[in-house]
Design an enzyme around this catalytic site. Structure first.
Site, PDB file in Angstrom:
ATOM      1  N   GLY A   1       0.836  -1.199   0.000  1.00  0.00           N
ATOM      2  CA  GLY A   1       0.000   0.000   0.000  1.00  0.00           C
ATOM      3  C   GLY A   1       0.865   1.241   0.000  1.00  0.00           C
TER       4      GLY A   1
ATOM      5  N   LYS B   1      -3.250  -6.616 -24.494  1.00  0.00           N
ATOM      6  CA  LYS B   1      -2.561  -7.887 -24.249  1.00  0.00           C
ATOM      7  C   LYS B   1      -1.222  -7.891 -24.952  1.00  0.00           C
ATOM      8  CE  LYS B   1      -4.193  -9.352 -21.804  1.00  0.00           C
ATOM      9  NZ  LYS B   1      -5.327  -9.267 -20.951  1.00  0.00           N
TER      10      LYS B   1
HETATM   11  C1  AGP Z   1      -4.947  -7.323 -17.758  1.00  0.00           C
HETATM   12  O1  AGP Z   1      -4.206  -8.138 -18.601  1.00  0.00           O
HETATM   13  C2  AGP Z   1      -4.162  -6.398 -16.950  1.00  0.00           C
HETATM   14  N1  AGP Z   1      -3.099  -7.021 -16.253  1.00  0.00           N
HETATM   15  C3  AGP Z   1      -4.859  -5.305 -16.191  1.00  0.00           C
HETATM   16  O2  AGP Z   1      -5.258  -4.344 -17.108  1.00  0.00           O
HETATM   17  C4  AGP Z   1      -6.078  -5.698 -15.298  1.00  0.00           C
HETATM   18  O3  AGP Z   1      -7.138  -6.114 -16.107  1.00  0.00           O
HETATM   19  C5  AGP Z   1      -6.459  -4.496 -14.423  1.00  0.00           C
HETATM   20  O4  AGP Z   1      -5.376  -4.104 -13.628  1.00  0.00           O
HETATM   21  C6  AGP Z   1      -7.667  -4.763 -13.573  1.00  0.00           C
HETATM   22  O5  AGP Z   1      -7.443  -5.800 -12.682  1.00  0.00           O
HETATM   23  P1  AGP Z   1      -8.639  -6.467 -11.900  1.00  0.00           P
HETATM   24  O6  AGP Z   1      -9.491  -7.167 -12.927  1.00  0.00           O
HETATM   25  O7  AGP Z   1      -8.005  -7.413 -10.939  1.00  0.00           O
HETATM   26  O8  AGP Z   1      -9.386  -5.370 -11.232  1.00  0.00           O
END
Ligand code: AGP
Length: 607
Positions: A100, A485
């Site tokens: 955090g 991606k």
């Molecule tokens: C996806 O490939 C990413 N690593 C990233 O954008 C991810 O979708 C985003 O950080 C949201 O994460 P969450 O679904 O755990 O909230």
């Protein structure tokens, strides 16, 4: 993002803690450290680099049955040995690991400096160690309470103190922490993945909660006033092997290939063939509540946001309710108007993304109703929402999200169907979509079976420094996710654009070195899409076209990737699967570490 593991029991703590940290490796980090409390006080080993490297240099005499460890993803100060956690006070009797951000760290550092404390690192975390050490409370819990009383920010933290050798104290505010119960041994972790091989009897801490963990058990209190919260542990239904890559060369590949099965899991028991609808009991909304919804606003980050855009399209098409998606990270900073008849939907794989969690809190603070589409059961977002849809994708370890996104799309399809069928979506259309959803897992399997044909295409794309992903309407969020991606794991510049907008600017960039991946489903926009392809081909731009078998490219020179047809509304997900494989094979061709993309973290728990 940063990871925490703690152990107290009968074994030597360091190997247990380090093994736990390796289980969090794929979440992204740049340094690692461990502190052990033995008969001669606390010893710390920490350095920039991988957990394996730390393990190799760990002193042999690093004994002690109580320990805490950390993988750090740099926020305050660069990734180096000094900034790595655990952090200690000047006497070395207190050690702290922290996930955090302490927002008022600068002010606290200044105050500590004025009081004569020498701070050795650039981190916000170090202040916690000094604050705990300087408290004159006579219990460790009291000392941690005193420290947290002056701290503003988010934290999941674990504290060792040489004067209280029988315990680890852990506290949470905005950053996940779980306590694991073993046989005369106990665990603390920021993620179940770190401890699931040892125990599935766990307690998730809530924000504002502190746990005292001894080898015999744990107790919980509110950290503001140390009043008991009486939390007990429960058994979680997870299979430890789900956290292993097994015979696969990476978690991402494993998770891509799992999609036919995981897609079935999110649909199971939720489709109603007879009435052509879906049942989502977890939403906790009856037909009247659903009919009262006048607008839908979807909130998510990164890929979850892009799937949210797909979901908004589905809801608007099927339920004829105005719907849109917004980056949760921006939402609360524009002081949004929260409407009582809008259904807010938070979408998140981890359920711990702080930007999304804060957006949910903003909605609820202003009296709005927010439901969740979340994968991790019991996660912060799931708990914060008024109800929701669990995604049942199983643990997703790779930073690049795949199977969870597919299930998000399917979750939105179920929601759109249910919202549509309490309004004007006909039973015939409802049944058409139910049948389409039932066909999808097998069709995902069909797309995955074409993998070998995609490898060569991916290698060509990997050679480009920059590329476009284009699509229209339903295809545009697919293009955004495809580009995301690709850039996440191949580090190539990939830009998503609406096909229709290309000629309003970016066409200037098209040349033989800039390939375009175009999404051209067989639908009402096919002709329009083909027009844009001609414009790209006329400028010698290499083309990869993801399309359906009946689409005639009319002599356009392009590599064709064919996906099966479903119902047009459900096209986006079948168009997305080959883009996952293209990104994967491009990154593999470039020899990159697919599961640990640079600078990224699986779960982004800091703003
Ligand atoms: C996806 O490939 C990413 N690593 C990233 O954008 C991810 O979708 C985003 O950080 C949201 O994460 P969450 O679904 O755990 O909230």
């Amino acid at each position: 993002m940063c990871g925490i593991v703690g152990y107290i029991g009968r074994q030597d703590a360091a190997p247990v803690v380090l093994e736990g940290l390796t289980r969090l490796e794929h979440r992204g980090y740049d340094s690692a450290g461990v502190a052990v409390l033995g008969t001669r006080g606390i010893r710390v080993a920490k350095q920039a680099g991988r957990v394996r490297e730390l393990t190799e240099v760990l002193p042999k005499r690093f004994a002690g049955t109580t320990g805490i460890g950390h993988t750090r993803w740099a926020t305050h100060g660069p990734a180096n040995d000094v900034n790595a956690h655990p952090h200690t006070d000047e006497s070395g009797r207190v050690a702290v690991v922290h996930n955090g951000i302490i927002d008022n760290a600068a002010a606290l550092r200044a105050e500590l400096g004025d009081a004569g404390v020498t701070l050795v690192s650039d981190t916000d975390t170090e202040v916690l160690a000094h604050l705990v050490a300087r408290s004159d409370a006579d219990t460790l819990e009291g000392k941690v309470r005193d420290a947290l009383a002056v701290v503003v920010g988010t934290y999941g933290l674990a504290v060792l103190h040489a004067d209280f050798p029988d315990r680890i104290v852990a506290a949470r505010n905005g950053s996940p922490l779980v306590v694991g119960v073993g046989d005369k041994e106990m665990y603390v972790a920021s993620d179940l993945a770190a401890i699931v091989r040892h125990t599935t009897t766990v307690a998730m801490l809530d924000d504002g909660e502190m746990a005292t963990v001894t080898s015999a058990g744990f107790t919980t209190v509110r950290h503001s006033d140390l009043a008991s919260t009486g939390k007990t542990a429960t058994q979680v239904d997870v299979d430890a092997s789900a956290y292993d890559a097994g015979e696969h060369e990476s978690y991402m590949r494993k998770e891509i290939l799992e999609q036919p099965t995981t897609a079935q899991a999110v649909l199971r028991g939720r489709l109603d063939d007879r009435f052509g609808t879906a049942h989502l009991g977890g939403l906790d909304m009856d037909a009247r509540d659903l009919r009262a919804v006048r607008r839908v606003k979807i909130l998510g980050c990164g890929s979850a946001y892009y799937v949210g855009q797909m979901g908004a399209g589905l809801i608007e098409e099927l339920a004829r309710i105005p719907a849109d998606a917004e980056a949760a990270s921006e939402f609360r900073y524009r002081d949004p108007v929260i409407e009582p008849d809008t259904l807010y939907v938070a979408v998140s794989q981890s359920g711990e993304t702080i930007d999304t969690l804060l957006a949910v809190q903003e909605v609820r603070r202003k009296g709005g109703r927010c439901v969740g589409l979340v994968n991790v059961v019991g996660s912060a977002i799931a708990r914060e929402c008024d109800g929701g849809i669990y995604l049942h994708a199983g643990p997703e370890v790779a930073v690049a999200s795949t199977k969870a996104l597919t299930n998000m799309f399917l979750g939105f399809a179920l929601l759109a169907l249910q919202l549509g069928r309490v309004r004007d979506l006909s039973i015939a259309d409802g049944k058409r979509l139910v049948a389409g959803l039932e066909r999808l897992p097998a069709q995902i399997e069909e797309v995955l079976a074409t993998e070998s044909e995609l490898v060569e295409v991916a290698h060509v794309l990997a050679e480009a420094q920059s590329l476009f992903f284009i699509g229209r309407v339903r295809g545009f969020p697919v293009a955004r996710e495809g580009a995301q991606k690709f850039k996440e794991i191949s580090y190539r510049h990939a830009e998503a654009y609406q096909t229709s907008e290309l000629k309003h600017g970016p066409l200037a960039l098209i040349d033989p070195d800039v390939p375009t991946v175009a999404l051209v489903p067989s639908d009402e926009l096919t002709e329009r899409n083909l027009g844009a392809l001609h414009e790209i081909a006329a400028r010698s731009g290499p083309l990869v076209v993801v399309t359906h078998a009946d689409v005639d490219l009319g002599g356009i020179d392009a590599r064709r990737v064919v996906v099966p047809r479903n119902e047009p509304e459900l096209d986006p997900i079948l168009l997305t699967i080959p883009l996952q494989l293209l990104a994967y094979h491009a990154a593999q061709h470039l020899g990159l570490d697919i599961d640990k993309p640079r600078n990224l973290a699986k779960s982004v728990t800091v703003e």
